[in-house]
Motif scaffolding. Structure first.
Motif, PDB file in Angstrom:
ATOM      1  N   PHE A 139       0.837  -1.203   0.000  1.00 33.87           N
ATOM      2  CA  PHE A 139       0.000   0.000   0.000  1.00 33.87           C
ATOM      3  C   PHE A 139       0.874   1.256   0.000  1.00 33.87           C
ATOM      4  CE2 PHE A 139      -2.759   3.034   2.423  1.00 33.87           C
ATOM      5  CZ  PHE A 139      -3.759   3.138   1.480  1.00 33.87           C
ATOM      6  N   PHE A 193       0.431   2.988  -3.472  1.00 32.91           N
ATOM      7  CA  PHE A 193      -0.639   3.973  -3.322  1.00 32.91           C
ATOM      8  C   PHE A 193      -0.170   5.244  -2.632  1.00 32.91           C
ATOM      9  CE2 PHE A 193      -4.265   6.030  -1.433  1.00 32.91           C
ATOM     10  CZ  PHE A 193      -5.217   5.980  -2.445  1.00 32.91           C
ATOM     11  N   ASP A 228      -7.937  -0.775  -3.126  1.00 34.95           N
ATOM     12  CA  ASP A 228      -6.753  -0.657  -3.983  1.00 34.95           C
ATOM     13  C   ASP A 228      -6.253  -2.041  -4.396  1.00 34.95           C
ATOM     14  OD1 ASP A 228      -4.506   0.720  -5.145  1.00 34.95           O
ATOM     15  OD2 ASP A 228      -3.315   0.026  -3.435  1.00 34.95           O
ATOM     16  N   ASP A 245      -6.395  -3.595  -8.171  1.00 33.94           N
ATOM     17  CA  ASP A 245      -5.139  -3.980  -8.828  1.00 33.94           C
ATOM     18  C   ASP A 245      -5.107  -5.467  -9.178  1.00 33.94           C
ATOM     19  OD1 ASP A 245      -4.332  -1.430  -8.508  1.00 33.94           O
ATOM     20  OD2 ASP A 245      -2.816  -1.815  -6.965  1.00 33.94           O
TER      21      ASP A 245
END
Lengths: 299, 286
Positions: free
Chosen positions: A130, A134, B36, B40
């Protein structure tokens, strides 16, 4: 016959007790094992490397031909990521704890507390992903000089991981403030904010400090987030935009390669491990000391 | 006067809102994190992915050795950590008398819980991989993880033993049972539901542990399934880490798909723990 049975029972009882005692001692043996192994290999390390090289240098390049063993390059990386993590987690966690203990309804607390605990249970390799895919690209929108691996993104995500520790332990500390103190403040005409900042928070200071120290200790020992997102460059720098290497990340870097046992490179991970262990041990002992004081009634 | 009151009220409401946002932000981030990974990894989530072996070609690479490795690792770790942890908890709660040795064990357990997991990896590397000649095997990995879990298992087991009322112990003794019979027949059956929840949660956490396994040298590229406890292995978080650290973006997709599988399993174990507690508790009456 009756005596026989009792003797047999007494014997069995003794055996079981001995067996259970052994189970209890396994944890003591684990500690002895950790300390023994770290001391043994670190001693071997210092046969080849002097204290001056270890503590008097700011470059860490034990795997290159031009070897330097300045631990400060790794310590600075560790301190930097942990500082970013605490800088993220302490304000958020403390405010969350204040909301939960002073403003929230009972149902809201029942729902939110386990939800926050989820954050502490997510495997750290996932946080690493993450942070890398991100958080860092997100931050690069605002901070142009941010490199792909950096202490900032890793530290912020690490802050999310340690936030539940701060939130839940601080809430316990705030909850333990005697209602009479708050009532006294209200009786003197203080409003809610003044009561929180002038009475509740100062009274629960030790507990909040203990929570923060435990969280710092967790951040220092955290491995996968910094391995994945903070880079592998020992770098004596306190610029969070740069790639750095933490103590834990160095241990992983050496472990991933095929380092033969008994070599100097093999011994370095134990010397670094020893440094890391001492850091966390001191912090944990301090936090336990604070918490024991609270249990005895000193606020 | 009234003006001042209104102003104070506004400040208080603003502070309350800031506090509320501090709770909301981490909760939103959990959702973003999961979202996320799902976005992905979605394109790679398929039966082929779950049953395939790792490959140098990202679109062929699968997760099976990691899944199987984690499964064996979990079984072995539980088999070592649960008896040791329960035993230690029973000793401390039922047998130990206050004294130097008991407080030594207690202080030691609370300190061990704060030792970083990578230090356990160094212990495992030296003690199990090298000195005990286990090599980089499943057994060495399980022993390392078991020591890591032990403090947590002991703590949750002790808590569950502590809630069994003392009158039940006395009732056991009054019926002529000795101490072990009382523990085995009365106290353990009563405390198991509580302990089980905590133990499952600790084991679930062990599945996500990466650093100690890397330190003991678990392989990152394994194209076979382990056939014995002495066999080399990989595990889910290690395979995910391996994919993350490759430069090609296609491998990042695999990492995300692996993360979704890992998150799903963690969620499953959490749900299982809660369900078991509710179910087992219903069968106990006192």
């Amino acid at each position: 016959m009756v005596i026989d049975l009792t003797e047999k029972q007494a014997f069995r009882e003794r055996m079981i007790k001995a067996l259970l005692f052994f189970c209890g001692m396994v944890s003591v043996l684990t500690t002895l094992g950790i300390v023994g192994i770290l001391v043994f290999e670190t001693w071997g390390f210092f046969q080849h490397v002097s204290f001056k090289q270890f503590f008097g240098d700011t470059q860490w390049t034990p795997l290159f031909t031009n070897q330097h063993f300045g631990i400060w390059a790794l310590v600075s990386g560790t301190v930097l990521t942990s500082a970013v993590a605490i800088g993220t987690a302490l304000p958020l966690g403390l405010l969350a704890a204040i909301y939960l203990s002073e403003f929230a309804t009972k149902n809201f607390r029942l729902f939110v507390k386990p939800a926050l605990e989820v954050l502490a249970g997510i495997p750290t390799v996932i946080y690493g992903y993450f942070a890398l895919t991100f958080m860092t690209p997100f931050l690069q929108n605002f901070i142009p000089g941010l490199s792909g691996f950096n202490a900032l993104g890793a530290g912020i995500v690490m802050g999310m991981m340690i936030l539940p520790i701060i939130a839940s332990l601080s809430e316990d500390a705030i909850y333990a403030v005697p209602p009479s103190l708050k009532e006294g403040a209200y009786a003197l005409g203080a409003n809610k904010l003044a009561t929180i900042f002038k009475v509740v928070l100062p009274s629960s200071f030790s507990g909040i400090a203990a929570a923060t120290i435990l969280a710092i200790s967790r951040a220092i020992g955290e491995t996968m987030i910094v391995v994945i997102a903070a880079g592998q460059q020992p770098n004596f720098s306190f610029d969070p935009r740069e790639a750095i290497q933490t103590m834990t990340a160095y241990i992983v870097q050496v472990s991933l390669g095929d380092t033969p046992t008994g070599t100097l490179a093999y011994q370095t991970i134990f010397a670094v491990g020893m440094t890391l262990f001492l850091f966390t041990l001191l912090l944990n002992l301090f936090a336990h000391h604070l918490r024991r004081r609270i249990l005895k009634g000193h606020l | 006067m009234r003006h001042r009151f209104l102003k104070e009220n506004t400040i208080e409401n603003a502070f309350k809102a800031i506090c509320f946002l501090s709770i909301l932000l981490p909760l939103v981030l959990i959702v973003v994190l999961i979202g996320d990974a799902v976005i992905d990894g979605w394109s790679r989530l398929s039966l082929d992915f779950l049953t395939g072996f790792p490959s140098r070609k990202p679109e062929l690479a699968g997760f099976l050795p990691a899944l199987v490795g984690s499964f064996y690792l979990m079984l072995l770790t539980s088999a070592i950590a649960i008896p040791l942890g329960l035993g230690a908890a029973i000793y401390l709660e039922e047998y130990a008398k206050p004294g130097f040795l008991t407080s030594l064990i207690e202080i030691n357990i609370s300190n061990l819980a704060g030792v970083p997991s990578i230090i356990y990896g160094l212990l495992g590397l030296e003690l199990f991989v090298r000195m005990s000649h286990m090599g980089r095997s499943l057994l060495a990995g399980a022993c390392t993880l078991a020591l890591l879990l032990l403090p947590m298992v002991i703590m949750v087991s002790r808590e569950s033993l502590r809630v069994v009322p003392n009158s039940l112990r006395e009732a056991g003794f009054a019926l002529g049972a000795d101490q072990w019979q009382t523990i085995w027949k009365i106290i353990l059956p009563m405390s198991i539901p509580g302990a089980l929840t905590g133990i499952i949660l600790s084991v679930a956490r062990a599945i996500g542990e990466t650093a100690p396994l890397i330190t003991i040298g678990a392989l990152t590229y394994v194209a076979f399934l382990p056939d014995s406890i002495h066999s080399a292995f990989t595990a889910m978080p290690i395979q995910i880490f391996n994919w993350i650290s490759r430069p090609q973006t296609a491998f990042q997709t695999n990492a995300a798909a692996g993360i979704v599988v890992l998150l799903f399993l963690m969620l499953f174990f959490n749900a299982l723990a809660i369900w078991l507690r509710a179910r087992l508790q219903r069968k106990v009456y006192w």
